[in-house]
Structures are given as structure tokens and as C-alpha cells.
Design a protein around this motif. Structure first.
Motif, PDB file in Angstrom:
ATOM      1  N   GLN A  74      40.844 -19.977 -29.070  1.00 38.16           N
ATOM      2  CA  GLN A  74      40.156 -18.685 -28.920  1.00 38.16           C
ATOM      3  C   GLN A  74      41.153 -17.539 -28.730  1.00 38.16           C
ATOM      4  N   LYS A  75      42.399 -17.890 -28.357  1.00 35.17           N
ATOM      5  CA  LYS A  75      43.411 -16.846 -28.111  1.00 35.17           C
ATOM      6  C   LYS A  75      44.235 -16.563 -29.357  1.00 35.17           C
ATOM      7  N   GLY A  77      44.540 -15.259 -33.433  1.00 38.41           N
ATOM      8  CA  GLY A  77      43.932 -14.415 -34.467  1.00 38.41           C
ATOM      9  C   GLY A  77      44.441 -14.908 -35.803  1.00 38.41           C
ATOM     10  N   SER A  99      32.750  -8.921 -34.589  1.00 34.27           N
ATOM     11  CA  SER A  99      32.825  -8.675 -33.134  1.00 34.27           C
ATOM     12  C   SER A  99      31.781  -9.491 -32.400  1.00 34.27           C
ATOM     13  N   TYR A 102      32.519 -13.075 -30.825  1.00 39.55           N
ATOM     14  CA  TYR A 102      33.413 -13.302 -29.676  1.00 39.55           C
ATOM     15  C   TYR A 102      32.848 -12.672 -28.408  1.00 39.55           C
ATOM     16  N   SER A 103      33.214 -13.267 -27.259  1.00 35.48           N
ATOM     17  CA  SER A 103      32.767 -12.672 -25.989  1.00 35.48           C
ATOM     18  C   SER A 103      33.658 -11.480 -25.630  1.00 35.48           C
ATOM     19  N   LYS A 104      34.962 -11.612 -25.904  1.00 35.87           N
ATOM     20  CA  LYS A 104      35.876 -10.503 -25.598  1.00 35.87           C
ATOM     21  C   LYS A 104      36.395  -9.922 -26.914  1.00 35.87           C
ATOM     22  N   THR A 105      36.208  -8.607 -27.122  1.00 35.06           N
ATOM     23  CA  THR A 105      36.693  -8.006 -28.374  1.00 35.06           C
ATOM     24  C   THR A 105      37.348  -6.659 -28.098  1.00 35.06           C
ATOM     25  N   ILE A 143      40.459  -8.842 -33.864  1.00 36.44           N
ATOM     26  CA  ILE A 143      39.218  -8.433 -33.207  1.00 36.44           C
ATOM     27  C   ILE A 143      39.058  -9.027 -31.806  1.00 36.44           C
ATOM     28  N   ASN A 144      39.576 -10.264 -31.608  1.00 37.60           N
ATOM     29  CA  ASN A 144      39.432 -10.935 -30.304  1.00 37.60           C
ATOM     30  C   ASN A 144      40.637 -10.694 -29.402  1.00 37.60           C
ATOM     31  N   ASP A 145      41.426  -9.653 -29.733  1.00 39.04           N
ATOM     32  CA  ASP A 145      42.615  -9.305 -28.946  1.00 39.04           C
ATOM     33  C   ASP A 145      43.502 -10.534 -28.712  1.00 39.04           C
ATOM     34  N   PRO A 146      43.927 -11.203 -29.803  1.00 37.39           N
ATOM     35  CA  PRO A 146      44.634 -12.490 -29.673  1.00 37.39           C
ATOM     36  C   PRO A 146      46.056 -12.334 -29.132  1.00 37.39           C
TER      37      PRO A 146
END
Ligand SMILES: Nc1ncnc2c1ncn2[C@@H]1O[C@H](COP(=O)(O)OP(=O)(O)OP(=O)(O)O)[C@@H](O)[C@H]1O
Length: 299
Positions: A74-75, A77, A99, A102-105, A143-146
Motif C-alpha cells: 500500500q506504500k 506507487g 482516489s 485508497y484510504s489516504k490520498t 495518488i496514495n502519497d507512496p
């Protein structure tokens, strides 16, 4: 430097063939690491194992010093070579759809600015040019701030201007402290973007270091390039390699080599003296060129 990703003796076997054969490397946090190699070298297979898409046949993948887990994926991109996007959606709608997965974007507007998409935000993504599409795919990868971003041959087929623009975006992402793992066929891209590169051929890593150190390690002197047709079989020269159009002579003594060419009455028409680049290194290490055959740029 902290290591974010470590690969140990990683292999992938398809039937009796090893697409990736016991490779080892480490990626430092905040760096850009390049996997460089021709078609079929094993780059995509390698990163698909790192992304959790393909199961390794053997070997270990450590993320922040621990065996990589489902949560770690999940971490990440990922900018794939090809991503199927939902038809009829605009750029903004596509970003909003992704977006929602994912839970965090990151805020959509930040991504639009960062990837220079503002001009096309209401355009159907199918109408984007190659370079614009790659910038949208980059925004989707972010998008998920990887922590770690995979870019799989992101500029293949782009015109030089679009490639430069994309490189600037990658450097901006790196400046934010993100780590990038890039695969590419292009040595100039690797030289420009990467802190470390691993050169792959036939599933193995055949050289690894910073681009500058690799070139320093393997090329002490100069490289003299002559049109192939200037040479014939009767000429007696050492350290000559042939690329598509040129004969390349590696020399520690440029003057003596030119004197030797003149002594054999070899024409110096079209002679160039240059410093070696990663293409030359690849040719030296493998005896074949780095650029894939038949590949074209839509200039
Ligand atoms: N699912 C598969 N089954 C069998 N062979 C495969 C499979 N996937 C890849 N290969 C083979 O493994 C080798 C490495 O392929 P890979 O796609 O990793 O290379 P690459 O360096 O990424 O090349 P490219 O630059 O063309 O993407 C190739 O010979 C390819 O045909």
C-alpha cells in the motif's frame, strides 16, 4: 544512507527459463535507482516481483529492513507501462476515481499542479498526447502519497520535449524525499535521473554503481569513433567494437591510436573523439547495444 528496499538472490523462473537470475541490490531512501537493459533483460519481471504482482521463485525482498508484507504494498506507487483507464472519463474524473480506491490520498489539485495537468483537466483521457498520458499515469502513481514509486519505462516512445518535461517532474518528486525505482532503455535518461544504476542483461545484473563511477571504472581513456566503412578486414586494430554505424576504438593514448590509423592509411573522415556513455559501456560489457531493435521515437 538508509536502505528502503533490498533484494537478495531474487529469481523468477518461467518453465525452465530464468527471466531473473539471483539478483542482489539495495535502494537508498530518497534516491533514484535505475534498472537499465534491453528488451527481455528482466527489468519488468523484477519490478513486478517487487510490486507484489508476481511471486518470486526464490530470494528475499526487504522493505525498510523487514520482509515485504501486503501492508507495505500500500506504500508503493506504480506507473505501469500500460494502464487500462475507464473510457469516457476526463482527467479530473480519472484522478477522482483512483482516489476513491485508497484510504489516504494526496489532494487532487496538488497532483494536477505537480504533474502539470491543469490545461487538460476536463479533457477525455483518451484524447491526451503520449506525454500528457504519461503525466496522468504519474499522477495516478502518486495518488496514495507512496514512499517508493516504480516507473516502468515511463518515457518510451515520447518525443524529446515530453521526455525532458517528464524528467523534471521526476526530479521534483525526488526533491520531496521520495524514492524512485525506474526502468529504462535510455542511457541518457538513466544518466540524468539516477543516483545508482544496475545494468541487466539476460536476467542478471552485470554492473552496478553510480553512472559516473561505472564510466570511470570501465573507461580510462577516450573513445574514438569512425564510420564503419572507413575500416576493412585487412586493417589490424585492437580494442575495436562495432555499433550499428560506427567502429569504436577505446584508447588510453589518443595520439598513438590516431598515428596507428594513419600508418594503415585508414581515412579519418568523420572521426570523433568522445567520452564514453552508458550505451558504450553496455556494448563493452555485452558485445551488443542497449537500444532495443526496431524501437522508434515519435519525434
Ligand atoms: N509470464 C511469462 N511467461 C514466460 N516468459 C516470460 C513471462 N514474462 C516475461 N517472460 C520472459 O522473461 C524475459 C524477461 O522479460 P521482461 O519483460 O522482464 O524484460 P524487460 O527487461 O522488462 O523487457 P522490456 O524492456 O521489453 O519490457 C523475456 O524473455 C520474456 O519473454
Amino acid at each position: 544512507m538508509t536502505t528502503i528496499l533490498e533484494v537478495k538472490q531474487l529469481s523468477k523462473q518461467f518453465s525452465d527459463f530464468y527471466a531473473v537470475d539471483k539478483i542482489d541490490f539495495k535502494v537508498s531512501k530518497g534516491s533514484c535507482f535505475g534498472l537499465l537493459g534491453p528488451n527481455g533483460a528482466g527489468k519488468t519481471t523484477t519490478i513486478e516481483m517487487l510490486e507484489g504482482i508476481l511471486a518470486p521463485s526464490s530470494g528475499d525482498i526487504l522493505f525498510n529492513d523487514k520482509p515485504i508484507t501486503r501492508e507495505d504494498f500500500q506504500k508503493l506507487g506504480i506507473q505501469f507501462q500500460h494502464t487500462a483507464l475507464q473510457d469516457y472519463l476526463t482527467v479530473r474524473e480519472t484522478l477522482m476515481l483512483f482516489s476513491s480506491f485508497y484510504s489516504k490520498t494526496l489532494p487532487t489539485d496538488d497532483l494536477i499542479e505537480q504533474c502539470q495537468l491543469a490545461e487538460f483537466i476536463n479533457v477525455d483521457h483518451r484524447k491526451l498526447s503520449g506525454g500528457q498520458k504519461q503525466r496522468l499515469l504519474l499522477a495516478l502513481a502518486l495518488i496514495n502519497d507512496p514512499e517508493l514509486i516504480f516507473l516502468d519505462e515511463p518515457t518510451t516512445g515520447l518525443d524529446p520535449h515530453s521526455r525532458r518535461l517528464f524528467w523534471d517532474l521526476v526530479n521534483n518528486i525526488k526533491a520531496q524525499g521520495k524514492t524512485i525505482l525506474l526502468t529504462t532503455h535510455y542511457m541518457d535518461e538513466a544518466e540524468y535521473l539516477c543516483d545508482q544504476i544496475a545494468i541487466m542483461d539476460k536476467g542478471k545484473i552485470i554492473a552496478m554503481n553510480s553512472p559516473e563511477n561505472l564510466l570511470r571504472e570501465h573507461f580510462k581513456g577516450a573513445l574514438i569513433s569512425l564510420p564503419k566503412e572507413n575500416l576493412s578486414a585487412s586493417h589490424n586494430l585492437v580494442n575495436v567494437q562495432f555499433s550499428q554505424d560506427s567502429a569504436l576504438i577505446h584508447t588510453d593514448d589518443t595520439e598513438a591510436t590516431i598515428a596507428a590509423l594513419l600508418a594503415q592509411q585508414i581515412s579519418l573522415q568523420g572521426l570523433q573523439i568522445k567520452s564514453a556513455n552508458l550505451d558504450d559501456l553496455f556494448l563493452k560489457l555485452t558485445g551488443h547495444g542497449l537500444q532495443s531493435q526496431g524501437e522508434q521515437q515519435d519525434v
